[in-house]
Design an enzyme around this catalytic site. Structure first.
Site, PDB file in Angstrom:
ATOM      1  N   THR A  96      -6.565 -20.972   8.786  1.00 45.38           N
ATOM      2  CA  THR A  96      -5.232 -20.948   8.163  1.00 45.38           C
ATOM      3  C   THR A  96      -4.292 -21.746   9.055  1.00 45.38           C
ATOM      4  O   THR A  96      -4.554 -21.920  10.239  1.00 45.38           O
ATOM      5  CB  THR A  96      -4.708 -19.507   8.047  1.00 45.38           C
ATOM      6  OG1 THR A  96      -4.656 -18.954   9.372  1.00 45.38           O
ATOM      7  CG2 THR A  96      -5.607 -18.658   7.192  1.00 45.38           C
ATOM      8  N   GLU A 101      -7.397 -17.950   2.277  1.00 47.09           N
ATOM      9  CA  GLU A 101      -8.240 -16.749   2.285  1.00 47.09           C
ATOM     10  C   GLU A 101      -8.905 -16.506   0.933  1.00 47.09           C
ATOM     11  O   GLU A 101      -9.735 -15.616   0.794  1.00 47.09           O
ATOM     12  CB  GLU A 101      -7.392 -15.525   2.652  1.00 47.09           C
ATOM     13  CG  GLU A 101      -7.010 -15.441   4.129  1.00 47.09           C
ATOM     14  CD  GLU A 101      -5.731 -16.184   4.470  1.00 47.09           C
ATOM     15  OE1 GLU A 101      -5.342 -17.083   3.698  1.00 47.09           O
ATOM     16  OE2 GLU A 101      -5.109 -15.875   5.512  1.00 47.09           O
ATOM     17  N   LYS A 107      17.329 -10.592   2.231  1.00 46.15           N
ATOM     18  CA  LYS A 107      17.881  -9.277   1.901  1.00 46.15           C
ATOM     19  C   LYS A 107      19.369  -9.270   2.206  1.00 46.15           C
ATOM     20  O   LYS A 107      19.786  -9.310   3.359  1.00 46.15           O
ATOM     21  CB  LYS A 107      17.165  -8.185   2.703  1.00 46.15           C
ATOM     22  CG  LYS A 107      17.493  -6.815   2.165  1.00 46.15           C
ATOM     23  CD  LYS A 107      16.419  -5.818   2.511  1.00 46.15           C
ATOM     24  CE  LYS A 107      16.500  -4.625   1.565  1.00 46.15           C
ATOM     25  NZ  LYS A 107      15.608  -3.560   1.945  1.00 46.15           N
ATOM     26  N   TRP A 132      17.649  -8.110  -2.992  1.00 48.85           N
ATOM     27  CA  TRP A 132      16.788  -9.248  -2.670  1.00 48.85           C
ATOM     28  C   TRP A 132      17.260 -10.525  -3.347  1.00 48.85           C
ATOM     29  O   TRP A 132      17.676 -10.512  -4.495  1.00 48.85           O
ATOM     30  CB  TRP A 132      15.354  -8.971  -3.114  1.00 48.85           C
ATOM     31  CG  TRP A 132      14.692  -7.853  -2.366  1.00 48.85           C
ATOM     32  CD1 TRP A 132      14.394  -6.622  -2.851  1.00 48.85           C
ATOM     33  CD2 TRP A 132      14.257  -7.863  -1.015  1.00 48.85           C
ATOM     34  NE1 TRP A 132      13.792  -5.867  -1.887  1.00 48.85           N
ATOM     35  CE2 TRP A 132      13.697  -6.600  -0.735  1.00 48.85           C
ATOM     36  CE3 TRP A 132      14.273  -8.828   0.011  1.00 48.85           C
ATOM     37  CZ2 TRP A 132      13.166  -6.267   0.497  1.00 48.85           C
ATOM     38  CZ3 TRP A 132      13.743  -8.489   1.246  1.00 48.85           C
ATOM     39  CH2 TRP A 132      13.198  -7.226   1.482  1.00 48.85           C
TER      40      TRP A 132
END
Ligand code: AMP
Length: 539
Positions: A183, A328, A436, A441
């Site tokens: 990754t 992944e 936030k 949000w």
């Protein structure tokens, strides 16, 4: 009671030999680093792969050995994919755009015995070699004439030369490791994902399907997404499985080179991250040129902006198919394919729907969860942690037993998403990029998308930074197409696109934005850089 069918394991070498038997004349078109185009039919390609397999065995490569590649999308890199996995070793694709210390860490961690290196990366690799004691051979992916000087370097074409093109591939269990990709490691060290023959082939079957990427013998497919990033989204396997013509763009990923290759080779499907398409579209706009063969552009890695979906459709008659996934996951999770219902919609309504990352591909199960672990309704409104499971999702990271990957049978993607009643998923944000503000949000992706609709905005990035009153507030950074942006006009425009309290407290024009090695905006860097911006503004 068990079924009574043959328990035959399917291996990557089976895929190669199938492709030769069924599509021997199909071509692999590859742009060399010097710009020249080379063509091999699948018969010749398989012969070269078998020759490479023999050459690697002569170098004493054994099952399970890791062999790293630092290479662009070319036929030689593709031959390495098939030859290395075919003999039971592991093709470890390394992203050459990572920092040198990350590349070194990855090569040391994987303990690669051999490196296959494109000429572009020779100097960088030479500088690292003293710190890579496990590396026994370095092979330049070059002709004999271009082989780098220095005794350590072997030449790829030299190794193939004289080898027999016939070879009987070894048989082994399909759960055997085939490929390794780390990754990009924006936080902490990069982590290795080790794909198996079985996961790779199942993923390729899923990718070929008409309701996924959609490949067949009539397709001419160009993966612009690099072969060092999640195996170019599995296209090198899927294309051979489907008998599609594969066009590999080499190192030339600028707009002019890509448009030339797409037109000359009559590519109808191309895949890549938004950044490369931004370069292509800017070039085409400047030249007043329209693409004539491209029918489908598969965009993933980051959210495809509305303006890009619209421009591909209106100017080039190409359908943008949003796809979502991650390293992944091999990487394919969902695709937004053109259904009859979608195509029947008025254009602007359709573009809005194309912003969704689509529905799960067969074999991959995805679900959204509240932070307390409860599943959330599929109503298109509720959003939460997106988790996945399936036969091409990792179970553990490579040699990192201490890093938990799967919990209660699910892999947490780190993305926040909603899913609607028809199964369409929409990424709201990376969990760590959500902003936030005052307990509510804000989606940085939605704000960026809104800004990209304003004339003259070439790239937009929104980050949440600490605010003395609201906890966090959005800060917007933009790059202008050519002339400076009318910031007041942009602010006015945004007021009609998003909720008022979403409006960034500041919008700054910048000359460049940092990207990660896989082409994503590097928000971590920006958050660090602007960490105190609102604190400093407030008395
Ligand atoms: P990587 O492992 O480098 O391929 O990155 C995977 C991450 O990229 C995902 O978890 C998402 O955050 C992001 N990503 C991939 N595809 C998309 C997409 N179509 N839209 C938005 N984000 C995406």
């Amino acid at each position: 009671m068990r079924g009574l069918m043959m328990p035959n394991d399917l291996l990557i070498s089976d895929l190669l030999e199938h492709a030769v038997r069924s599509h021997a004349q199909q071509q692999i078109v590859s742009r060399r680093l010097d710009g020249r185009i080379v063509r091999h039919n699948l018969h010749a390609f398989a012969e070269r792969s078998r020759q490479l397999a023999r050459a690697l065995l002569d170098l004493d490569v054994r099952a399970g050995d890791r062999i790293a590649t630092l290479a662009w999308n070319t036929h030689r890199h593709l031959e390495a994919y098939y030859a290395i996995s075919g003999i039971g070793a592991i093709v470890h694709t390394v992203n050459p755009r990572l920092f040198a210390h990350q590349i070194e860490y990855i090569l040391q961690h994987a303990e690669d015995r051999i490196l296959l290196v494109d000429n572009s990366f020779i100097t960088a690799v030479e500088a690292m070699l003293p710190r890579l004691p496990k590396v026994e051979h370095v092979i330049a992916l070059s002709d004999w004439e271009d082989k780098p000087k220095g005794e350590r370097w072997l030449c790829y074409e030299g190794l193939l030369n004289g080898q027999s093109p016939h070879f009987t591939w070894p048989r082994f269990d399909a759960q055997t490791a085939a490929a390794l990709c780390y990754t990009s490691g924006t936080t902490g060290q990069p982590k290795g994902v080790l794909y198996s023959h079985s996961s790779t082939l199942l993923h390729a079957m899923a990718a070929c399907r008409a309701d996924a990427i959609g490949l067949g013998p009539e397709s001419v497919v160009m993966p612009v997404v690099p072969m060092f990033h999640v195996c170019a989204w599995g296209v090198p396997y899927a294309a051979l499985m489907a008998g599609a013509r594969l066009v590999l763009p080499g190192a030339a990923l600028d707009g002019a080179s890509l448009s030339e290759l797409i037109e000359n080779e009559r590519c109808d499907i191309a895949l890549g991250v938004p950044t490369v398409w931004m370069g292509l579209l800017t070039h085409l706009r400047q030249q007043g040129q329209r693409l004539s063969s491209l029918r489908r552009v598969v965009i993933g890695g980051s959210a495809a902006p509305l303006a890009m979906i619209r421009e591909f459709d209106q100017v080039h008659s190409a359908f943008v198919m949003h796809a979502w996934g991650m390293t992944e996951m091999s990487p394919l999770g969902s695709t937004n394919t053109p259904t009859p219902e979608l195509l029947a919609l008025p254009a602007e309504e359709r573009y809005q729907r194309q912003l969704s990352q689509g529905r799960a591909v067969f074999g991959l199960h995805m679900e959204i969860f509240h932070a307390d672990g409860q599943p959330l309704p599929h109503d298109g409104l509720a959003y939460g942690h997106l988790k996945v499971r399936g036969p091409w999702v990792l179970a553990h990271y490579y040699r990192q037993a201490d890093v938990p990957a799967v919990q209660d049978g699910w892999f947490d993607t780190g993305d926040i998403a909603s899913i609607d009643a028809q199964g369409y998923m929409r990424i709201v944000d990376r969990a760590k990029d959500l902003i936030k503000s005052g307990g509510e949000w804000i989606s940085s992706i939605d704000l960026e998308n809104a800004a990209l609709g304003f004339p003259g905005v070439r790239e937009a990035c929104v980050i949440g930074i600490a605010h003395p009153r609201w906890e966090e507030r959005p800060l917007m950074l933009i790059i202008a197409e050519s002339t400076p942006i009318d910031i007041a006009g942009l602010r006015q425009y945004l007021q009609n696109q998003v909720a008022r309290w979403w409006l960034p407290d500041a919008i700054l024009e910048v000359s460049e934005l940092p990207h990660t090695a896989t082409g994503k905006l590097s928000k971590l860097t920006l958050r660090e850089h602007y960490a105190d911006y609102y604190r400093d503004l407030t008395p």
